[in-house]
Design an enzyme around this catalytic site. Sequence first.
Site, PDB file in Angstrom:
ATOM      1  N   HIS A 171     -63.236  17.529 116.462  1.00  7.17           N
ATOM      2  CA  HIS A 171     -63.542  18.856 116.898  1.00  7.17           C
ATOM      3  C   HIS A 171     -61.767  19.424 117.227  1.00  7.17           C
ATOM      4  CE1 HIS A 171     -63.838  21.407 120.686  1.00  7.17           C
ATOM      5  NE2 HIS A 171     -64.615  21.786 119.764  1.00  7.17           N
TER       6      HIS A 171
ATOM      7  N   ASN B 249     -59.889  22.938 118.988  1.00  4.53           N
ATOM      8  CA  ASN B 249     -59.836  24.448 119.172  1.00  4.53           C
ATOM      9  C   ASN B 249     -58.456  24.806 119.452  1.00  4.53           C
ATOM     10  OD1 ASN B 249     -59.844  24.701 121.934  1.00  4.53           O
ATOM     11  ND2 ASN B 249     -61.845  23.569 122.114  1.00  4.53           N
ATOM     12  N   TYR B 250     -57.936  26.097 119.066  1.00  3.11           N
ATOM     13  CA  TYR B 250     -56.678  26.448 119.563  1.00  3.11           C
ATOM     14  C   TYR B 250     -56.698  28.136 119.802  1.00  3.11           C
ATOM     15  CZ  TYR B 250     -54.760  22.132 117.804  1.00  3.11           C
ATOM     16  OH  TYR B 250     -54.652  20.947 117.850  1.00  3.11           O
ATOM     17  N   ARG B 251     -56.076  28.622 120.811  1.00  4.93           N
ATOM     18  CA  ARG B 251     -55.956  30.006 120.850  1.00  4.93           C
ATOM     19  C   ARG B 251     -54.693  30.581 121.652  1.00  4.93           C
ATOM     20  NH1 ARG B 251     -58.571  26.162 123.611  1.00  4.93           N
ATOM     21  NH2 ARG B 251     -57.769  25.657 125.905  1.00  4.93           N
TER      22      ARG B 251
ATOM     23  N   SER C 160     -61.878  27.468 116.347  1.00  2.00           N
ATOM     24  CA  SER C 160     -62.663  26.391 116.864  1.00  2.00           C
ATOM     25  C   SER C 160     -63.376  25.586 115.618  1.00  2.00           C
ATOM     26  CB  SER C 160     -63.774  26.492 117.993  1.00  2.00           C
ATOM     27  OG  SER C 160     -64.405  25.466 118.139  1.00  2.00           O
TER      28      SER C 160
END
Length: 81
Positions: free
Chosen positions: A38, A40-42, A24
């Site tokens: 902003h 975020n990766y998962r 993030s």
Amino acid sequence: MSTRGKNINMDRLESYSLFATGVSLVFHAINPNIPTVHLNYRILCIKEDGNVVDCWFGGGADLTPYYLEEEDCSLFHRDLK
């Protein structure tokens, strides 16, 4: 997306191990003409005997401008795709 989970054998759940991680990032510039960014990766992987059975990757990014410039927002989203 329709193939997600198809490789998982529900009778063998106890033999699977999970790997999950993510990142993030929030960028706040000092200059108010530069928007906050902003993202975020998962990723979540299911493994069995060291081999990947299935994986899922997701996330996203966005801008939060202090001063709205429609052209900048359009350019950001177009280039992000």
